[in-house]
Design a protein around this motif. Structure first.
Motif, mmCIF file in Angstrom:
data_model
loop_
_atom_site.group_PDB
_atom_site.id
_atom_site.type_symbol
_atom_site.label_atom_id
_atom_site.label_comp_id
_atom_site.label_asym_id
_atom_site.label_seq_id
_atom_site.Cartn_x
_atom_site.Cartn_y
_atom_site.Cartn_z
ATOM 1 N N VAL A 145 -0.405 -5.242 0.984
ATOM 2 C CA VAL A 145 0.413 -6.166 0.200
ATOM 3 C C VAL A 145 0.912 -5.417 -1.027
ATOM 4 O O VAL A 145 0.117 -4.790 -1.746
ATOM 5 C CB VAL A 145 -0.377 -7.407 -0.247
ATOM 6 C CG1 VAL A 145 0.463 -8.262 -1.195
ATOM 7 C CG2 VAL A 145 -0.822 -8.221 0.956
ATOM 8 N N GLN A 146 2.229 -5.462 -1.270
ATOM 9 C CA GLN A 146 2.790 -4.835 -2.461
ATOM 10 C C GLN A 146 3.289 -5.898 -3.422
ATOM 11 O O GLN A 146 4.005 -6.818 -3.025
ATOM 12 C CB GLN A 146 3.918 -3.871 -2.081
ATOM 13 C CG GLN A 146 3.387 -2.654 -1.354
ATOM 14 C CD GLN A 146 4.264 -1.427 -1.490
ATOM 15 O OE1 GLN A 146 4.481 -0.741 -0.520
ATOM 16 N NE2 GLN A 146 4.737 -1.133 -2.687
ATOM 17 N N VAL A 147 2.884 -5.775 -4.661
ATOM 18 C CA VAL A 147 3.349 -6.669 -5.712
ATOM 19 C C VAL A 147 4.674 -6.114 -6.226
ATOM 20 O O VAL A 147 4.741 -4.976 -6.677
ATOM 21 C CB VAL A 147 2.327 -6.766 -6.852
ATOM 22 C CG1 VAL A 147 2.831 -7.695 -7.943
ATOM 23 C CG2 VAL A 147 0.980 -7.241 -6.307
ATOM 24 N N LEU A 148 5.731 -6.921 -6.172
ATOM 25 C CA LEU A 148 7.081 -6.439 -6.418
ATOM 26 C C LEU A 148 7.563 -6.658 -7.845
ATOM 27 O O LEU A 148 8.747 -6.464 -8.136
ATOM 28 C CB LEU A 148 8.046 -7.121 -5.442
ATOM 29 C CG LEU A 148 7.696 -6.985 -3.957
ATOM 30 C CD1 LEU A 148 8.720 -7.735 -3.116
ATOM 31 C CD2 LEU A 148 7.609 -5.530 -3.530
ATOM 32 N N ASP A 149 6.661 -7.020 -8.725
ATOM 33 C CA ASP A 149 7.014 -7.244 -10.129
ATOM 34 C C ASP A 149 7.230 -5.890 -10.813
ATOM 35 O O ASP A 149 6.285 -5.095 -10.915
ATOM 36 C CB ASP A 149 5.878 -7.997 -10.814
ATOM 37 C CG ASP A 149 6.182 -8.341 -12.264
ATOM 38 O OD1 ASP A 149 7.199 -7.859 -12.800
ATOM 39 O OD2 ASP A 149 5.394 -9.091 -12.859
ATOM 40 N N PRO A 150 8.442 -5.588 -11.304
ATOM 41 C CA PRO A 150 8.680 -4.282 -11.922
ATOM 42 C C PRO A 150 7.942 -4.092 -13.239
ATOM 43 O O PRO A 150 7.759 -2.959 -13.687
ATOM 44 C CB PRO A 150 10.200 -4.269 -12.134
ATOM 45 C CG PRO A 150 10.583 -5.712 -12.224
ATOM 46 C CD PRO A 150 9.659 -6.420 -11.287
ATOM 47 N N VAL A 151 7.521 -5.180 -13.856
ATOM 48 C CA VAL A 151 6.735 -5.086 -15.088
ATOM 49 C C VAL A 151 5.297 -4.687 -14.778
ATOM 50 O O VAL A 151 4.673 -3.911 -15.501
ATOM 51 C CB VAL A 151 6.760 -6.411 -15.866
ATOM 52 C CG1 VAL A 151 5.860 -6.335 -17.096
ATOM 53 C CG2 VAL A 151 8.183 -6.764 -16.268
ATOM 54 N N SER A 152 4.777 -5.193 -13.669
ATOM 55 C CA SER A 152 3.403 -4.908 -13.285
ATOM 56 C C SER A 152 3.293 -4.791 -11.769
ATOM 57 O O SER A 152 2.705 -5.647 -11.099
ATOM 58 C CB SER A 152 2.466 -6.012 -13.797
ATOM 59 O OG SER A 152 1.120 -5.722 -13.503
ATOM 60 N N PRO A 153 3.870 -3.717 -11.199
ATOM 61 C CA PRO A 153 3.803 -3.543 -9.744
ATOM 62 C C PRO A 153 2.379 -3.258 -9.307
ATOM 63 O O PRO A 153 1.566 -2.734 -10.085
ATOM 64 C CB PRO A 153 4.715 -2.337 -9.498
ATOM 65 C CG PRO A 153 4.684 -1.576 -10.778
ATOM 66 C CD PRO A 153 4.564 -2.602 -11.866
ATOM 67 N N GLY A 154 2.066 -3.604 -8.068
ATOM 68 C CA GLY A 154 0.712 -3.388 -7.588
ATOM 69 C C GLY A 154 0.668 -3.115 -6.105
ATOM 70 O O GLY A 154 1.648 -3.350 -5.380
ATOM 71 N N VAL A 155 -0.478 -2.610 -5.658
ATOM 72 C CA VAL A 155 -0.704 -2.305 -4.245
ATOM 73 C C VAL A 155 -2.097 -2.784 -3.879
ATOM 74 O O VAL A 155 -3.075 -2.449 -4.561
ATOM 75 C CB VAL A 155 -0.585 -0.791 -3.966
ATOM 76 C CG1 VAL A 155 -0.703 -0.519 -2.468
ATOM 77 C CG2 VAL A 155 0.712 -0.222 -4.505
ATOM 78 N N GLU A 156 -2.191 -3.562 -2.814
ATOM 79 C CA GLU A 156 -3.477 -4.070 -2.368
ATOM 80 C C GLU A 156 -3.692 -3.719 -0.901
ATOM 81 O O GLU A 156 -2.779 -3.837 -0.082
ATOM 82 C CB GLU A 156 -3.540 -5.590 -2.529
ATOM 83 C CG GLU A 156 -3.443 -6.072 -3.968
ATOM 84 C CD GLU A 156 -3.455 -7.585 -4.081
ATOM 85 O OE1 GLU A 156 -3.555 -8.256 -3.029
ATOM 86 O OE2 GLU A 156 -3.362 -8.093 -5.213
ATOM 87 N N LEU A 157 -4.901 -3.305 -0.595
ATOM 88 C CA LEU A 157 -5.311 -3.047 0.783
ATOM 89 C C LEU A 157 -6.485 -3.962 1.106
ATOM 90 O O LEU A 157 -7.534 -3.879 0.444
ATOM 91 C CB LEU A 157 -5.734 -1.583 0.963
ATOM 92 C CG LEU A 157 -4.628 -0.563 1.231
ATOM 93 C CD1 LEU A 157 -5.207 0.852 1.261
ATOM 94 C CD2 LEU A 157 -3.896 -0.858 2.533
ATOM 95 N N ASP A 158 -6.275 -4.826 2.074
ATOM 96 C CA ASP A 158 -7.319 -5.757 2.486
ATOM 97 C C ASP A 158 -7.850 -6.548 1.289
ATOM 98 O O ASP A 158 -9.053 -6.784 1.152
ATOM 99 C CB ASP A 158 -8.465 -5.001 3.165
ATOM 100 C CG ASP A 158 -9.262 -5.894 4.107
ATOM 101 O OD1 ASP A 158 -8.766 -6.990 4.451
ATOM 102 O OD2 ASP A 158 -10.377 -5.494 4.490
ATOM 103 N N GLY A 159 -6.910 -6.931 0.385
ATOM 104 C CA GLY A 159 -7.258 -7.736 -0.768
ATOM 105 C C GLY A 159 -7.819 -6.972 -1.949
ATOM 106 O O GLY A 159 -8.170 -7.577 -2.967
#
Length: 248
Positions: free
Chosen positions: A78-92
């Motif tokens: 899951v990729q968080v698409l917020d350019p202020v605080s982008p993120g990457v999650e694997l299996d939560g």
């Protein structure tokens, strides 16, 4: 910068694709452009890093291309698409820091040059871009800035604006050294040479990101600082994005 950011004549949803080699500044510039225009932000390089972390965590040999591709196909990313605080999650689990480790950086090209992996991740990237062009995505249909190495040519050749962000090897090595080592002295820069130059060489065997394709605007940031590069990118967007029709 503010002229493009506040130009309400830009049509939405707006899709912007930015490619470039290592150290060209495409991630930081892309985030800044997305923030300025209120768009979602997709770091496709993070997807390949996440895939590398996922495969290594399962003890799969990176040269076993079939097993690697099978693992990536099942990867719960899951990729968080917020350019202020982008993120990457694997299996939560938040792996935004873990995917930047030296071990992942050393091995990511082995996964990124696996053609079946590229096919899987390109399909996911395209799905995200299409979602952000529609209503209901992170940017509520305003659009997206996607950056990587083959976005302008393979993943989103139909993007409204396509930019190849480049810089001289000297400038790219210095920038990456500052980012990683906090200094750009000769010793620090030399330590980055293999990481930057080798990865570009490896990845160039499966995709073209050093020469702009037809319709792609080249932005050379060798002699520009960060703010100047962002401003130049926004000017390109303002010039090449579809204009909102003028109502009589």
């Amino acid at each position: 910068m503010t002229d493009a950011a506040t130009d309400l004549s830009l049509v939405h949803p707006l899709s912007i694709a930015i490619d470039g080699p290592s150290g060209s500044g495409k991630s930081s510039v892309s985030k800044a452009v997305a923030r300025s225009l209120g768009l979602a932000y997709l770091d496709t390089g993070a997807m390949y890093r996440a895939a590398t972390l996922w495969v290594m965590g399962r003890g799969i040999a990176l040269d076993d291309q079939v097993a690697v591709a099978r693992a990536v196909k099942d990867m719960p990313l899951v990729q968080v698409l917020d350019p202020v605080s982008p993120g990457v999650e694997l299996d939560g689990i938040d792996v935004a820091d873990a995917i930047r480790s030296a071990d992942v950086t050393t091995n990511v090209s082995k996964v990124a040059t696996n053609l079946d992996v590229r096919g899987e991740l390109r399909a996911r990237q395209r799905a995200i871009i299409d979602q952000e062009r529609a209503t209901g995505g992170f940017s509520a249909g305003r659009g997206i800035v996607a950056e990587g190495r083959d976005i302008t040519t393979v993943v989103a050749p139909d993007a409204d604006v396509r930019i190849l962000l480049t810089a001289s090897e000297e400038a790219r090595l210095a920038r990456r050294s500052l980012e990683v080592n906090g200094t750009a002295n000769k010793e620090a820069v030399d330590s980055m040479r293999d990481q930057v130059v080798r990865r570009d060489r490896d990845d160039s065997t499966v995709t073209q990101f050093t020469v702009a394709a037809d319709g792609v605007v080249t932005l050379d940031s060798s002699d520009l600082d960060f703010d100047q590069t962002v401003a130049a990118a926004l000017r390109i967007v303002a010039k090449h994005a579809p204009a909102r029709p003028v109502t009589p």
